[in-house]
Scaffold this motif. Structure first.
Motif, short mmCIF file in Angstrom:
data_model
loop_
_atom_site.label_atom_id
_atom_site.label_comp_id
_atom_site.label_asym_id
_atom_site.label_seq_id
_atom_site.Cartn_x
_atom_site.Cartn_y
_atom_site.Cartn_z
N ALA A 54 30.57 50.11 36.07
CA ALA A 54 29.63 48.98 36.19
C ALA A 54 30.38 47.64 36.14
N ILE A 55 31.24 47.47 35.15
CA ILE A 55 31.85 46.15 34.91
C ILE A 55 32.80 45.74 36.04
N ALA A 56 33.41 46.73 36.73
CA ALA A 56 34.38 46.41 37.77
C ALA A 56 33.79 45.56 38.89
N PHE A 57 32.47 45.51 38.99
CA PHE A 57 31.87 44.71 40.06
C PHE A 57 31.96 43.20 39.75
N ILE A 58 32.21 42.84 38.49
CA ILE A 58 32.30 41.40 38.17
C ILE A 58 33.51 40.74 38.85
N PRO A 59 34.74 41.28 38.65
CA PRO A 59 35.86 40.64 39.38
C PRO A 59 35.73 40.77 40.89
N SER A 60 35.11 41.85 41.36
CA SER A 60 34.95 42.01 42.82
C SER A 60 34.12 40.88 43.38
N ILE A 61 33.04 40.56 42.71
CA ILE A 61 32.12 39.57 43.26
C ILE A 61 32.56 38.14 42.94
N PHE A 62 32.94 37.88 41.70
CA PHE A 62 33.20 36.49 41.31
C PHE A 62 34.62 36.03 41.62
N LEU A 63 35.58 36.97 41.60
CA LEU A 63 36.95 36.55 41.87
C LEU A 63 37.44 37.03 43.23
N GLY A 64 36.71 37.97 43.82
CA GLY A 64 37.15 38.51 45.11
C GLY A 64 38.31 39.46 44.94
N VAL A 65 38.50 39.94 43.71
CA VAL A 65 39.61 40.86 43.46
C VAL A 65 39.06 42.29 43.43
N PRO A 66 39.56 43.14 44.34
CA PRO A 66 39.04 44.51 44.35
C PRO A 66 39.46 45.28 43.12
N GLU A 67 38.51 45.93 42.49
CA GLU A 67 38.79 46.74 41.30
C GLU A 67 38.39 48.16 41.61
N GLY A 68 39.25 49.09 41.29
CA GLY A 68 38.91 50.51 41.41
C GLY A 68 38.34 50.84 42.77
N GLU A 69 37.16 51.43 42.76
CA GLU A 69 36.55 51.90 44.01
C GLU A 69 35.69 50.81 44.65
N THR A 70 35.75 49.58 44.12
CA THR A 70 34.85 48.55 44.61
C THR A 70 35.45 47.73 45.75
#
Lengths: 390, 121
Positions: A54-70
Protein backbone atom coordinates in the motif's frame (compact mmCIF):
# COMPACT_ATOMS: atom_id res chain seq x y z
CA UNK A 1 3.33 -13.03 19.77
CA UNK A 2 2.11 -13.19 16.16
CA UNK A 3 0.52 -9.78 16.58
CA UNK A 4 3.83 -8.30 17.74
CA UNK A 5 5.64 -9.84 14.76
CA UNK A 6 3.02 -8.41 12.40
CA UNK A 7 3.40 -4.95 13.95
CA UNK A 8 7.19 -5.13 13.54
CA UNK A 9 6.72 -6.16 9.92
CA UNK A 10 4.22 -3.36 9.27
CA UNK A 11 6.62 -0.77 10.76
CA UNK A 12 9.48 -1.96 8.56
CA UNK A 13 7.11 -2.08 5.57
CA UNK A 14 6.18 1.57 6.16
CA UNK A 15 9.86 2.56 6.21
CA UNK A 16 10.53 0.62 3.00
CA UNK A 17 7.54 2.26 1.35
CA UNK A 18 8.35 5.80 2.39
CA UNK A 19 12.07 5.77 1.66
CA UNK A 20 12.53 5.67 -2.11
CA UNK A 21 14.73 2.89 -3.37
CA UNK A 22 14.55 0.69 -0.28
CA UNK A 23 12.86 -2.41 -1.61
CA UNK A 24 11.53 -5.15 0.71
CA UNK A 25 13.63 -7.67 -1.22
CA UNK A 26 16.74 -5.92 0.09
CA UNK A 27 15.33 -5.50 3.59
CA UNK A 28 14.04 -9.07 3.53
CA UNK A 29 17.46 -10.47 2.63
CA UNK A 30 19.10 -8.48 5.43
CA UNK A 31 16.46 -9.53 7.99
CA UNK A 32 16.72 -13.16 6.89
CA UNK A 33 20.49 -13.02 7.48
CA UNK A 34 19.96 -11.47 10.92
CA UNK A 35 16.95 -13.44 12.16
CA UNK A 36 17.65 -16.77 10.47
CA UNK A 37 15.07 -19.44 9.71
CA UNK A 38 11.77 -19.79 11.51
CA UNK A 39 8.09 -18.96 11.41
CA UNK A 40 8.67 -15.58 13.09
CA UNK A 41 10.98 -14.43 10.27
CA UNK A 42 8.44 -15.50 7.64
CA UNK A 43 5.61 -13.66 9.43
CA UNK A 44 7.66 -10.44 9.68
CA UNK A 45 8.62 -10.63 5.99
CA UNK A 46 5.05 -11.18 4.80
CA UNK A 47 3.81 -8.33 7.03
CA UNK A 48 6.49 -6.05 5.52
CA UNK A 49 5.20 -6.95 2.07
CA UNK A 50 1.58 -6.28 3.04
CA UNK A 51 2.23 -2.79 4.42
CA UNK A 52 4.68 -1.96 1.63
CA UNK A 53 2.20 -2.93 -1.10
CA UNK A 54 0.00 0.00 0.00
CA UNK A 55 2.59 2.57 1.10
CA UNK A 56 4.79 2.16 -2.01
CA UNK A 57 2.24 4.15 -3.99
CA UNK A 58 3.16 7.35 -2.10
CA UNK A 59 6.65 7.80 -3.65
CA UNK A 60 5.27 6.62 -7.00
CA UNK A 61 2.66 9.33 -7.12
CA UNK A 62 4.22 12.24 -5.23
CA UNK A 63 7.87 11.84 -6.17
CA UNK A 64 7.56 9.96 -9.45
CA UNK A 65 9.93 7.35 -8.10
CA UNK A 66 8.93 3.80 -8.99
CA UNK A 67 8.78 1.51 -5.97
CA UNK A 68 8.53 -2.24 -6.16
CA UNK A 69 5.80 -3.33 -8.53
CA UNK A 70 4.38 0.17 -8.89
CA UNK A 71 6.73 1.25 -11.73
CA UNK A 72 4.01 1.49 -14.28
CA UNK A 73 1.77 3.55 -12.00
CA UNK A 74 4.30 6.39 -11.90
CA UNK A 75 3.16 8.08 -15.09
CA UNK A 76 -0.61 8.10 -14.50
CA UNK A 77 0.02 8.88 -10.82
CA UNK A 78 2.11 11.91 -11.72
CA UNK A 79 -0.52 12.98 -14.23
CA UNK A 80 -3.21 12.88 -11.56
CA UNK A 81 -0.93 14.77 -9.16
CA UNK A 82 -0.49 17.55 -11.74
CA UNK A 83 -4.24 17.68 -12.23
CA UNK A 84 -4.63 18.16 -8.46
CA UNK A 85 -6.17 14.68 -8.13
CA UNK A 86 -3.50 12.95 -6.03
CA UNK A 87 -5.88 12.27 -3.16
CA UNK A 88 -8.41 10.78 -5.56
CA UNK A 89 -5.62 8.57 -6.95
CA UNK A 90 -4.80 7.37 -3.45
CA UNK A 91 -8.47 6.68 -2.67
CA UNK A 92 -8.82 4.69 -5.88
CA UNK A 93 -5.67 2.71 -4.99
CA UNK A 94 -6.98 2.01 -1.48
CA UNK A 95 -10.33 0.73 -2.71
CA UNK A 96 -8.69 -1.31 -5.49
CA UNK A 97 -6.24 -2.98 -3.10
CA UNK A 98 -9.01 -3.79 -0.61
CA UNK A 99 -11.52 -5.07 -3.17
CA UNK A 100 -8.81 -7.09 -4.85
CA UNK A 101 -7.79 -8.77 -1.57
CA UNK A 102 -11.41 -9.40 -0.56
CA UNK A 103 -12.07 -11.18 -3.88
CA UNK A 104 -8.69 -12.91 -4.27
CA UNK A 105 -8.66 -14.70 -0.91
CA UNK A 106 -11.82 -16.78 -1.48
CA UNK A 107 -10.63 -17.43 -5.05
CA UNK A 108 -7.47 -18.99 -3.67
CA UNK A 109 -9.44 -21.42 -1.55
CA UNK A 110 -11.45 -22.41 -4.61
CA UNK A 111 -8.46 -22.76 -6.91
CA UNK A 112 -5.60 -23.95 -4.70
CA UNK A 113 -5.91 -27.58 -5.83
CA UNK A 114 -5.76 -26.52 -9.48
CA UNK A 115 -2.52 -24.49 -9.31
CA UNK A 116 -0.29 -27.31 -10.55
CA UNK A 117 -2.69 -27.92 -13.44
CA UNK A 118 -2.87 -24.20 -14.33
CA UNK A 119 0.91 -23.91 -14.22
CA UNK A 120 1.23 -26.90 -16.56
CA UNK A 121 -1.30 -25.51 -19.04
CA UNK A 122 -0.01 -21.93 -19.19
CA UNK A 123 3.74 -22.60 -19.18
CA UNK A 124 4.23 -23.81 -22.80
CA UNK A 125 2.50 -20.75 -24.30
CA UNK A 126 4.36 -18.01 -22.40
CA UNK A 127 6.80 -16.98 -25.13
CA UNK A 128 4.30 -16.79 -28.00
CA UNK A 129 1.75 -15.00 -25.84
CA UNK A 130 4.31 -12.35 -24.88
CA UNK A 131 5.37 -11.86 -28.52
CA UNK A 132 1.76 -11.50 -29.66
CA UNK A 133 0.92 -9.02 -26.89
CA UNK A 134 4.12 -7.02 -27.51
CA UNK A 135 3.24 -6.67 -31.19
CA UNK A 136 -0.24 -5.48 -30.23
CA UNK A 137 1.28 -2.99 -27.79
CA UNK A 138 3.64 -1.54 -30.40
CA UNK A 139 1.00 -1.63 -33.14
CA UNK A 140 -1.32 0.41 -30.93
CA UNK A 141 0.70 3.51 -31.86
CA UNK A 142 -1.23 3.47 -35.16
CA UNK A 143 0.98 5.37 -37.64
CA UNK A 144 3.89 3.56 -39.26
CA UNK A 145 6.45 6.20 -38.18
CA UNK A 146 5.41 5.95 -34.56
CA UNK A 147 5.35 2.16 -34.73
CA UNK A 148 8.98 2.22 -35.88
CA UNK A 149 9.94 4.61 -33.03
CA UNK A 150 8.03 2.45 -30.52
CA UNK A 151 9.83 -0.64 -31.81
CA UNK A 152 13.19 1.15 -31.40
CA UNK A 153 12.34 2.08 -27.77
CA UNK A 154 11.08 -1.45 -27.08
CA UNK A 155 14.19 -3.13 -28.52
CA UNK A 156 16.75 -0.73 -27.02
CA UNK A 157 15.11 -1.11 -23.61
CA UNK A 158 14.94 -4.85 -24.18
CA UNK A 159 18.66 -5.10 -24.92
CA UNK A 160 19.42 -3.12 -21.75
CA UNK A 161 17.09 -5.42 -19.79
CA UNK A 162 18.77 -8.57 -21.11
CA UNK A 163 22.20 -7.20 -20.18
CA UNK A 164 21.05 -6.08 -16.73
CA UNK A 165 19.30 -9.36 -15.86
CA UNK A 166 22.44 -11.19 -16.96
CA UNK A 167 24.64 -9.04 -14.71
CA UNK A 168 25.69 -9.40 -11.09
CA UNK A 169 23.30 -6.66 -9.91
CA UNK A 170 21.46 -7.66 -6.74
CA UNK A 171 18.48 -5.41 -7.51
CA UNK A 172 18.51 -5.19 -11.33
CA UNK A 173 15.11 -3.53 -11.61
CA UNK A 174 16.01 -0.62 -9.34
CA UNK A 175 18.59 1.31 -11.44
CA UNK A 176 16.76 0.44 -14.64
CA UNK A 177 13.29 1.64 -13.66
CA UNK A 178 14.52 4.64 -11.72
CA UNK A 179 16.43 5.52 -14.90
CA UNK A 180 13.46 4.96 -17.20
CA UNK A 181 10.87 6.79 -15.14
CA UNK A 182 12.17 8.73 -12.14
CA UNK A 183 15.23 10.54 -13.54
CA UNK A 184 13.46 11.97 -16.63
CA UNK A 185 10.45 12.85 -14.43
CA UNK A 186 12.63 14.61 -11.85
CA UNK A 187 14.70 16.46 -14.46
CA UNK A 188 11.71 17.83 -16.35
CA UNK A 189 9.49 18.17 -13.30
CA UNK A 190 7.57 21.37 -12.90
CA UNK A 191 6.70 22.47 -9.40
CA UNK A 192 3.25 21.48 -8.22
CA UNK A 193 3.04 24.65 -6.18
CA UNK A 194 0.26 26.73 -7.61
CA UNK A 195 -1.45 23.73 -9.16
CA UNK A 196 -4.87 23.84 -7.64
CA UNK A 197 -5.76 20.90 -5.50
CA UNK A 198 -9.19 19.63 -6.39
CA UNK A 199 -11.58 19.59 -3.51
CA UNK A 200 -11.56 16.17 -1.87
CA UNK A 201 -14.93 14.84 -2.87
CA UNK A 202 -17.13 12.92 -0.53
CA UNK A 203 -17.97 10.42 -3.23
CA UNK A 204 -16.04 9.11 -6.19
CA UNK A 205 -17.40 6.85 -8.90
CA UNK A 206 -16.51 3.18 -8.72
CA UNK A 207 -16.39 2.93 -12.51
CA UNK A 208 -12.87 1.51 -12.17
CA UNK A 209 -14.08 -1.74 -10.57
CA UNK A 210 -14.12 -3.77 -13.83
CA UNK A 211 -10.41 -2.91 -14.19
CA UNK A 212 -9.83 -4.23 -10.68
CA UNK A 213 -11.45 -7.52 -11.68
CA UNK A 214 -9.25 -7.77 -14.79
CA UNK A 215 -6.28 -6.90 -12.56
CA UNK A 216 -7.08 -9.78 -10.22
CA UNK A 217 -7.06 -12.24 -13.12
CA UNK A 218 -3.84 -10.82 -14.61
CA UNK A 219 -2.11 -10.75 -11.22
CA UNK A 220 -2.95 -14.43 -10.75
CA UNK A 221 -1.73 -15.26 -14.25
CA UNK A 222 1.58 -13.49 -13.50
CA UNK A 223 2.29 -16.22 -10.97
CA UNK A 224 1.96 -18.96 -13.56
CA UNK A 225 3.95 -17.39 -16.42
CA UNK A 226 7.54 -18.49 -15.87
CA UNK A 227 9.15 -15.64 -17.82
CA UNK A 228 7.09 -12.85 -16.33
CA UNK A 229 9.23 -11.26 -13.67
CA UNK A 230 6.93 -8.40 -12.76
CA UNK A 231 3.18 -7.87 -13.02
CA UNK A 232 3.91 -4.45 -14.50
CA UNK A 233 4.31 -6.28 -17.80
CA UNK A 234 0.77 -7.54 -17.49
CA UNK A 235 -0.49 -4.09 -16.53
CA UNK A 236 0.84 -2.84 -19.85
CA UNK A 237 -0.85 -5.69 -21.68
CA UNK A 238 -4.00 -5.11 -19.66
CA UNK A 239 -4.12 -1.60 -21.07
CA UNK A 240 -4.54 -3.18 -24.51
CA UNK A 241 -8.05 -4.20 -23.49
CA UNK A 242 -9.10 -0.59 -23.43
CA UNK A 243 -7.19 1.76 -25.69
CA UNK A 244 -8.61 4.81 -23.94
CA UNK A 245 -8.17 3.56 -20.38
CA UNK A 246 -8.31 6.60 -18.11
CA UNK A 247 -5.52 7.35 -15.64
CA UNK A 248 -7.66 6.44 -12.62
CA UNK A 249 -8.76 3.17 -14.22
CA UNK A 250 -5.15 2.34 -15.04
CA UNK A 251 -4.01 3.07 -11.50
CA UNK A 252 -6.81 0.89 -10.10
CA UNK A 253 -5.79 -1.84 -12.55
CA UNK A 254 -2.10 -1.69 -11.47
CA UNK A 255 -2.98 -1.73 -7.75
CA UNK A 256 -5.19 -4.79 -8.24
CA UNK A 257 -2.54 -6.64 -10.25
CA UNK A 258 0.02 -5.87 -7.55
CA UNK A 259 -2.11 -7.17 -4.66
CA UNK A 260 -3.49 -10.16 -6.55
CA UNK A 261 0.00 -11.15 -7.74
CA UNK A 262 1.30 -11.20 -4.16
CA UNK A 263 -1.68 -13.07 -2.71
CA UNK A 264 -1.54 -15.71 -5.44
CA UNK A 265 2.23 -15.90 -5.02
CA UNK A 266 1.79 -16.84 -1.34
CA UNK A 267 -0.72 -19.48 -2.44
CA UNK A 268 1.48 -20.89 -5.21
CA UNK A 269 4.47 -20.99 -2.83
CA UNK A 270 2.33 -22.99 -0.39
CA UNK A 271 0.83 -25.40 -2.89
CA UNK A 272 3.32 -25.97 -5.72
CA UNK A 273 6.46 -24.47 -4.16
CA UNK A 274 6.78 -21.65 -6.70
CA UNK A 275 7.18 -18.15 -5.27
CA UNK A 276 7.23 -15.42 -7.91
CA UNK A 277 7.52 -12.48 -5.51
CA UNK A 278 11.00 -11.91 -4.07
CA UNK A 279 9.96 -11.44 -0.44
CA UNK A 280 7.67 -14.50 -0.56
CA UNK A 281 10.59 -16.54 -1.90
CA UNK A 282 12.81 -15.34 0.97
CA UNK A 283 10.04 -16.03 3.51
CA UNK A 284 9.49 -19.54 2.13
CA UNK A 285 13.23 -20.11 2.49
CA UNK A 286 12.98 -19.03 6.12
CA UNK A 287 10.01 -21.31 6.81
CA UNK A 288 8.45 -23.98 4.63
CA UNK A 289 5.16 -22.79 3.15
CA UNK A 290 2.56 -25.54 2.80
CA UNK A 291 -1.22 -25.76 2.30
CA UNK A 292 -1.70 -25.89 6.06
CA UNK A 293 0.06 -22.66 6.92
CA UNK A 294 -0.99 -20.86 3.71
CA UNK A 295 -3.99 -19.46 5.58
CA UNK A 296 -1.73 -17.96 8.25
CA UNK A 297 0.47 -16.14 5.73
CA UNK A 298 -2.46 -14.90 3.67
CA UNK A 299 -4.00 -13.66 6.92
CA UNK A 300 -0.79 -11.84 7.83
CA UNK A 301 -0.57 -10.28 4.37
CA UNK A 302 -4.12 -8.96 4.19
CA UNK A 303 -4.01 -7.74 7.78
CA UNK A 304 -0.82 -5.72 7.08
CA UNK A 305 -2.28 -4.57 3.75
CA UNK A 306 -5.39 -3.33 5.57
CA UNK A 307 -3.28 -1.33 8.03
CA UNK A 308 -1.25 0.08 5.11
CA UNK A 309 -4.44 1.11 3.30
CA UNK A 310 -5.82 2.81 6.42
CA UNK A 311 -2.53 4.68 6.84
CA UNK A 312 -2.57 5.71 3.18
CA UNK A 313 -6.07 7.14 3.63
CA UNK A 314 -4.99 8.96 6.77
CA UNK A 315 -1.81 10.60 5.45
CA UNK A 316 -2.69 10.98 1.75
CA UNK A 317 -4.20 14.44 2.14
CA UNK A 318 -1.37 15.69 4.35
CA UNK A 319 1.30 14.42 1.94
CA UNK A 320 -0.41 16.14 -0.97
CA UNK A 321 -0.63 19.37 1.00
CA UNK A 322 3.08 19.13 1.82
CA UNK A 323 4.06 18.73 -1.83
CA UNK A 324 1.83 21.62 -2.84
CA UNK A 325 3.53 23.95 -0.37
CA UNK A 326 7.20 23.12 -0.81
CA UNK A 327 9.37 23.99 -3.79
CA UNK A 328 9.97 20.68 -5.50
CA UNK A 329 13.02 21.67 -7.56
CA UNK A 330 15.59 21.42 -4.73
CA UNK A 331 13.95 18.19 -3.55
CA UNK A 332 14.17 16.80 -7.11
CA UNK A 333 17.92 17.57 -7.25
CA UNK A 334 18.60 15.99 -3.86
CA UNK A 335 16.45 13.01 -4.82
CA UNK A 336 18.39 12.54 -8.06
CA UNK A 337 21.67 12.50 -6.16
CA UNK A 338 20.24 10.16 -3.54
CA UNK A 339 19.00 7.72 -6.22
CA UNK A 340 22.39 7.68 -7.94
CA UNK A 341 24.02 7.09 -4.55
CA UNK A 342 21.68 4.14 -3.92
CA UNK A 343 22.45 2.75 -7.37
CA UNK A 344 26.13 2.98 -6.48
CA UNK A 345 25.62 1.28 -3.08
CA UNK A 346 23.57 -1.57 -4.58
CA UNK A 347 25.47 -2.03 -7.84
CA UNK A 348 28.70 0.02 -7.83
CA UNK A 349 29.70 1.90 -10.97
CA UNK A 350 27.81 -0.64 -13.08
CA UNK A 351 24.59 0.24 -11.25
CA UNK A 352 25.18 3.96 -11.91
CA UNK A 353 25.96 3.23 -15.58
CA UNK A 354 22.72 1.25 -15.92
CA UNK A 355 20.80 4.15 -14.38
CA UNK A 356 22.35 6.69 -16.77
CA UNK A 357 21.70 4.54 -19.88
CA UNK A 358 18.15 3.81 -18.69
CA UNK A 359 17.58 7.55 -18.13
CA UNK A 360 18.73 8.29 -21.69
CA UNK A 361 16.35 5.62 -22.99
CA UNK A 362 13.66 7.07 -20.72
CA UNK A 363 13.87 10.35 -22.67
CA UNK A 364 13.45 8.63 -26.06
CA UNK A 365 9.65 8.19 -25.89
CA UNK A 366 9.33 11.88 -24.98
CA UNK A 367 11.36 12.91 -28.05
CA UNK A 368 9.65 10.39 -30.33
CA UNK A 369 6.18 11.20 -29.03
CA UNK A 370 5.33 7.58 -28.31
CA UNK A 371 4.03 5.92 -25.16
CA UNK A 372 6.56 5.50 -22.37
CA UNK A 373 5.20 2.04 -21.64
CA UNK A 374 7.39 0.73 -24.49
CA UNK A 375 10.36 0.83 -22.12
CA UNK A 376 8.71 -2.22 -20.54
CA UNK A 377 10.45 -4.02 -23.41
CA UNK A 378 13.28 -4.13 -20.86
CA UNK A 379 11.58 -6.95 -19.00
CA UNK A 380 9.32 -8.31 -21.73
CA UNK A 381 12.16 -9.07 -24.18
CA UNK A 382 14.13 -10.82 -21.43
CA UNK A 383 11.03 -12.87 -20.57
CA UNK A 384 10.49 -13.85 -24.21
CA UNK A 385 14.11 -14.99 -24.50
CA UNK A 386 13.83 -16.94 -21.24
CA UNK A 387 10.67 -18.64 -22.47
CA UNK A 388 12.39 -19.90 -25.62
CA UNK A 389 16.00 -20.29 -24.57
CA UNK A 390 15.48 -21.04 -20.85
CA UNK B 1 -21.90 2.39 -12.84
CA UNK B 2 -23.55 4.81 -10.44
CA UNK B 3 -22.20 3.44 -7.18
CA UNK B 4 -20.02 5.90 -5.29
CA UNK B 5 -17.42 5.62 -2.60
CA UNK B 6 -15.72 8.02 -0.22
CA UNK B 7 -13.18 7.94 2.54
CA UNK B 8 -15.57 6.13 4.88
CA UNK B 9 -16.18 3.30 2.41
CA UNK B 10 -12.45 2.99 1.73
CA UNK B 11 -11.72 2.87 5.48
CA UNK B 12 -14.49 0.32 5.99
CA UNK B 13 -13.00 -1.95 3.31
CA UNK B 14 -9.56 -1.66 4.95
CA UNK B 15 -11.08 -2.61 8.31
CA UNK B 16 -12.71 -5.66 6.70
CA UNK B 17 -9.24 -6.66 5.48
CA UNK B 18 -7.74 -6.29 8.96
CA UNK B 19 -10.52 -8.31 10.62
CA UNK B 20 -10.45 -10.97 7.89
CA UNK B 21 -6.68 -11.20 8.37
CA UNK B 22 -7.09 -11.71 12.11
CA UNK B 23 -9.77 -14.33 11.52
CA UNK B 24 -7.50 -16.27 9.18
CA UNK B 25 -4.55 -16.01 11.58
CA UNK B 26 -6.32 -16.95 14.81
CA UNK B 27 -9.62 -18.66 14.05
CA UNK B 28 -9.32 -20.58 10.78
CA UNK B 29 -9.97 -24.26 11.53
CA UNK B 30 -7.04 -26.53 10.81
CA UNK B 31 -8.52 -29.64 9.22
CA UNK B 32 -5.70 -30.90 7.05
CA UNK B 33 -4.23 -34.20 8.20
CA UNK B 34 -1.39 -34.13 5.72
CA UNK B 35 1.55 -31.73 5.93
CA UNK B 36 2.84 -30.71 2.53
CA UNK B 37 6.59 -31.33 2.33
CA UNK B 38 9.41 -31.42 -0.13
CA UNK B 39 10.90 -34.84 -0.84
CA UNK B 40 14.17 -33.69 0.74
CA UNK B 41 12.37 -32.70 3.92
CA UNK B 42 10.58 -36.04 4.20
CA UNK B 43 14.00 -37.68 4.43
CA UNK B 44 14.82 -35.76 7.60
CA UNK B 45 11.34 -35.85 9.16
CA UNK B 46 10.31 -38.25 11.92
CA UNK B 47 8.50 -41.53 11.27
CA UNK B 48 4.75 -41.63 11.57
CA UNK B 49 4.10 -38.12 10.22
CA UNK B 50 1.35 -37.87 7.59
CA UNK B 51 2.69 -35.95 4.62
CA UNK B 52 1.87 -34.90 1.09
CA UNK B 53 4.59 -34.69 -1.56
CA UNK B 54 4.69 -33.50 -5.14
CA UNK B 55 6.95 -35.04 -7.74
CA UNK B 56 7.18 -37.09 -10.90
CA UNK B 57 6.58 -40.81 -11.20
CA UNK B 58 9.90 -42.66 -11.53
CA UNK B 59 10.53 -46.42 -11.55
CA UNK B 60 7.73 -48.71 -10.45
CA UNK B 61 8.56 -52.12 -8.99
CA UNK B 62 5.90 -54.80 -8.56
CA UNK B 63 5.99 -56.50 -5.16
CA UNK B 64 4.31 -59.70 -4.01
CA UNK B 65 1.76 -57.51 -2.34
CA UNK B 66 1.39 -54.09 -3.88
CA UNK B 67 4.10 -52.04 -5.58
CA UNK B 68 6.83 -49.55 -4.83
CA UNK B 69 7.25 -46.44 -6.92
CA UNK B 70 9.86 -43.71 -6.89
CA UNK B 71 8.59 -40.15 -6.71
CA UNK B 72 11.29 -37.75 -7.84
CA UNK B 73 11.96 -34.01 -7.97
CA UNK B 74 13.14 -32.39 -11.20
CA UNK B 75 16.64 -32.45 -9.69
CA UNK B 76 16.46 -36.23 -9.43
CA UNK B 77 16.00 -36.53 -5.67
CA UNK B 78 13.68 -39.48 -5.17
CA UNK B 79 11.80 -41.20 -2.41
CA UNK B 80 10.21 -44.65 -2.45
CA UNK B 81 6.49 -44.81 -1.94
CA UNK B 82 5.06 -48.21 -1.05
CA UNK B 83 1.45 -48.81 -2.02
CA UNK B 84 -0.46 -51.89 -0.90
CA UNK B 85 -2.73 -52.12 -3.90
CA UNK B 86 -2.28 -51.15 -7.55
CA UNK B 87 -1.50 -47.48 -7.91
CA UNK B 88 -2.56 -47.55 -11.55
CA UNK B 89 0.50 -45.45 -12.40
CA UNK B 90 2.44 -48.25 -14.10
CA UNK B 91 2.52 -46.73 -17.58
CA UNK B 92 2.68 -43.12 -16.44
CA UNK B 93 6.39 -42.59 -15.81
CA UNK B 94 7.37 -38.91 -15.73
CA UNK B 95 3.88 -37.75 -14.87
CA UNK B 96 3.57 -35.16 -12.07
CA UNK B 97 1.67 -36.58 -9.11
CA UNK B 98 0.78 -35.73 -5.56
CA UNK B 99 1.30 -38.62 -3.13
CA UNK B 100 -0.06 -38.73 0.41
CA UNK B 101 1.08 -41.13 3.06
CA UNK B 102 2.83 -41.83 6.31
CA UNK B 103 6.59 -41.59 6.74
CA UNK B 104 8.20 -44.94 7.46
CA UNK B 105 11.84 -45.96 7.88
CA UNK B 106 14.07 -48.94 7.13
CA UNK B 107 17.23 -48.26 9.07
CA UNK B 108 18.29 -44.71 8.24
CA UNK B 109 16.31 -44.68 4.97
CA UNK B 110 12.94 -43.01 4.89
CA UNK B 111 10.10 -44.06 2.64
CA UNK B 112 6.42 -43.30 2.40
CA UNK B 113 3.59 -45.71 3.11
CA UNK B 114 1.33 -44.39 0.39
CA UNK B 115 -2.33 -43.73 1.16
CA UNK B 116 -3.41 -42.25 -2.16
CA UNK B 117 -2.16 -40.57 -5.32
CA UNK B 118 -3.45 -37.80 -7.43
CA UNK B 119 -2.37 -36.89 -10.94
CA UNK B 120 -1.85 -33.15 -10.96
CA UNK B 121 -2.33 -32.53 -14.64
Amino acid sequence: MKLLLILIGISVGFLCGFIPGIHPNTTGTILYDILGQGEATAIILIAILGAYTAIAFIPSIFLGVPEGETQISVLPGQRMLKEGRAVEALYVICVSLSVCAIISVPLIFLLKDKFALMFGIIRPFTGWTLIFLSLLLIGREGKIGKIIFALIVFLVSGILGVLVFDSHLVEPLFPMFVGFFAIPALLIHKDSTGVGSKEVEQNYSVSFLPYVLIGIVLGAIADFLPGVSTPAQLAVFGSLLDKNMSTRNFIAHVAAIDASHTIFSIASASTIGIARVGVVAIASKAYEFNPENMVLFIGVFICALGVGVLFLLKVGGAVEKFFKEVKFEPIAKILCLYLFLLAFIFGGFYGVLVMIVAALIGFLPIFFGVSRTHVMGSIILASILRAFVG
Amino acid sequence: MHLKFGRKTASFLALILIFAGFFLIYFWPEDEKYTSMSIERVKISPEGEWVEINGEVGNITKKTAGETLSVCTQLGNCISVYYKGESGLYYLRGLPIRARGEIGAVGPNKFLNGHDFEIVR
